[in-house]
Motif scaffolding. Structure first.
Motif, mmCIF file in Angstrom:
data_model
loop_
_atom_site.group_PDB
_atom_site.id
_atom_site.type_symbol
_atom_site.label_atom_id
_atom_site.label_comp_id
_atom_site.label_asym_id
_atom_site.label_seq_id
_atom_site.Cartn_x
_atom_site.Cartn_y
_atom_site.Cartn_z
ATOM 1 N N LYS A 132 12.713 -7.601 25.446
ATOM 2 C CA LYS A 132 13.220 -6.409 24.552
ATOM 3 C C LYS A 132 13.539 -6.918 23.275
ATOM 4 C CE LYS A 132 13.703 -3.362 28.224
ATOM 5 N NZ LYS A 132 12.532 -2.298 28.062
ATOM 6 N N VAL A 133 14.124 -7.937 22.939
ATOM 7 C CA VAL A 133 14.384 -8.423 21.413
ATOM 8 C C VAL A 133 13.130 -8.399 20.726
ATOM 9 C CG1 VAL A 133 15.311 -10.336 19.871
ATOM 10 C CG2 VAL A 133 16.424 -9.448 22.199
ATOM 11 N N GLN A 134 12.013 -9.069 21.229
ATOM 12 C CA GLN A 134 10.578 -8.794 20.732
ATOM 13 C C GLN A 134 10.354 -7.597 20.214
ATOM 14 O OE1 GLN A 134 7.529 -9.892 23.082
ATOM 15 N NE2 GLN A 134 5.792 -9.801 21.536
ATOM 16 N N GLU A 135 10.186 -6.621 20.993
ATOM 17 C CA GLU A 135 9.996 -5.144 20.534
ATOM 18 C C GLU A 135 10.923 -4.685 19.862
ATOM 19 O OE1 GLU A 135 9.859 -0.715 23.140
ATOM 20 O OE2 GLU A 135 10.015 -2.888 24.302
ATOM 21 N N ALA A 169 4.724 -9.264 16.912
ATOM 22 C CA ALA A 169 3.509 -8.894 17.606
ATOM 23 C C ALA A 169 3.439 -10.255 18.743
ATOM 24 C CB ALA A 169 2.143 -9.313 16.791
ATOM 25 N N ASN A 170 3.925 -11.407 18.563
ATOM 26 C CA ASN A 170 3.965 -12.594 19.343
ATOM 27 C C ASN A 170 5.497 -12.929 19.705
ATOM 28 O OD1 ASN A 170 3.705 -15.056 20.557
ATOM 29 N ND2 ASN A 170 1.719 -15.204 19.460
ATOM 30 N N ILE A 171 5.779 -13.198 21.038
ATOM 31 C CA ILE A 171 7.044 -13.479 21.467
ATOM 32 C C ILE A 171 7.331 -14.996 21.023
ATOM 33 C CG2 ILE A 171 6.442 -14.833 23.791
ATOM 34 C CD1 ILE A 171 8.661 -12.923 25.042
ATOM 35 N N ALA A 172 6.383 -15.680 20.580
ATOM 36 C CA ALA A 172 6.701 -17.030 19.954
ATOM 37 C C ALA A 172 7.697 -16.825 18.737
ATOM 38 C CB ALA A 172 5.516 -17.799 19.820
ATOM 39 N N THR A 173 7.377 -15.680 18.048
ATOM 40 C CA THR A 173 8.202 -15.647 16.763
ATOM 41 C C THR A 173 9.565 -15.293 17.371
ATOM 42 O OG1 THR A 173 6.044 -14.785 15.584
ATOM 43 C CG2 THR A 173 8.111 -14.440 14.460
#
Length: 318
Positions: free
Chosen positions: A285-288, A293-297
């Motif tokens: 959810k934090v990624q969104e 674009a990438n959850i690694a970030t």
């Protein structure tokens, strides 16, 4: 390379002169013109200009004579200037992007940047400092008084700290973007990187402050106008300009310096992300929420793995 214009000089229809001119545009110039993000464009332009200055390239088609040896020599020169690893990696990435495009256009046979070793990441964690909760609260309270400037600055700081926006995203907000509702909940419509739009629930604290700011500023009815504006140019309906990313940077820097911890605007994004994760927000959810674009970030902001109390040491029970 940026001096060549590829935009037609007249109207919607190409003249014969325009057609012939555009047919002769080198792919090196096409690549640069195709970079639509302003920040990416500026950063890549600086990197390519640096490479051109180092190698003595004067014309776009000279890129086709570049070899891996040239790239390695440039990389080593960047290191001799004591630039950090992240900067060197980014400049090599910019050059690699150009050569990937040239390969696609069959202008060169291979990408000479590929295979060139790049500096390793120093850490899996981001370098941007995040504030502690007490520092964030102090920053939110820093603009004091009820003047137009302090109301605007307080609204800006609250919007950044509660919604983790990039400063460019905040500057792009229109008055109408603040007035969206989804399932009865107020949302911000955010124009993110890569032309992607996301809707972020509006925190009540930010909503109230923005209302107060717009009421005093007087441009709340200018739906298509900029939401946050320079104080000296905020009431001209339709023609008023938005506050700039540089203006946001200076604003955050000034208030934080007064409090004894000098930071840039991106630290507020890092603070919001870190705080949300520390309070058990779902990382997807934090990624969104951040528009990654990438959850690694997104994981860069997740410091839970470094907390001693979360170590498996304290899960062992004999």
């Amino acid at each position: 390379m940026t001096d060549i214009q590829i935009v037609p000089s007249t109207g919607r229809l190409l003249t014969a002169e325009d057609f012939l001119r555009l047919a002769d545009v080198p792919p090196e110039v096409e690549w640069f013109a195709n970079l639509t993000n302003r920040c990416t464009r500026r950063a890549y332009e600086n990197a390519i200009k640096d490479f051109m200055a180092f190698t003595g390239i004067q014309k776009p088609d000279e890129f086709r004579t570049v070899t891996r040896a040239h790239v390695i020599a440039w990389r080593d020169e960047l290191g001799n200037r004591l630039l950090n690893g992240a900067t060197i990696r980014h400049r090599l990435s910019a050059l690699s992007s150009l050569f990937d495009y040239l390969c696609d256009k069959n202008a060169v046979t291979h990408n000479p940047v590929k295979g060139v070793k790049r500096p390793k990441n120093d850490s899996a964690e981001g370098r941007t400092p995040a504030l502690g909760d007490h520092q964030a609260r102090k920053l939110l309270d820093a603009p004091s008084g009820a003047t137009l400037r302090t109301l605007r600055d307080k609204a800006i700081l609250t919007t950044l700290l509660y919604h983790a926006l990039r400063r460019e995203e905040l500057c792009k907000l229109k008055v109408k973007d603040f007035k969206h509702e989804r399932r009865g909940v107020p949302h911000l419509k955010v124009a993110g990187k890569g032309g992607k739009t996301r809707y972020v629930p509006l925190h009540p604290a930010a909503g109230g402050l923005i209302h107060d700011y717009l009421e005093l500023a007087g441009h709340g009815g200018d739906e298509s106008g900029a939401l946050f504006r320079p104080v000296s140019n905020n009431t001209k309906t339709g023609s008023a300009k938005a506050i700039t990313p540089d203006g946001i940077y200076k604003l955050v820097r000034a208030y934080s310096t007064e409090l004894g911890f000098t930071i840039g605007a991106h630290s507020l994004r890092a603070t919001a992300a870190t705080n949300a994760l520390d309070h058990q927000a779902d990382i997807a959810k934090v990624q969104e929420w951040l528009g990654h674009a990438n959850i690694a970030t997104t994981r860069i902001y997740d410091h839970r793995k470094t907390r001693p109390e979360d170590s498996p040491t304290f899960k062992v029970n004999y």
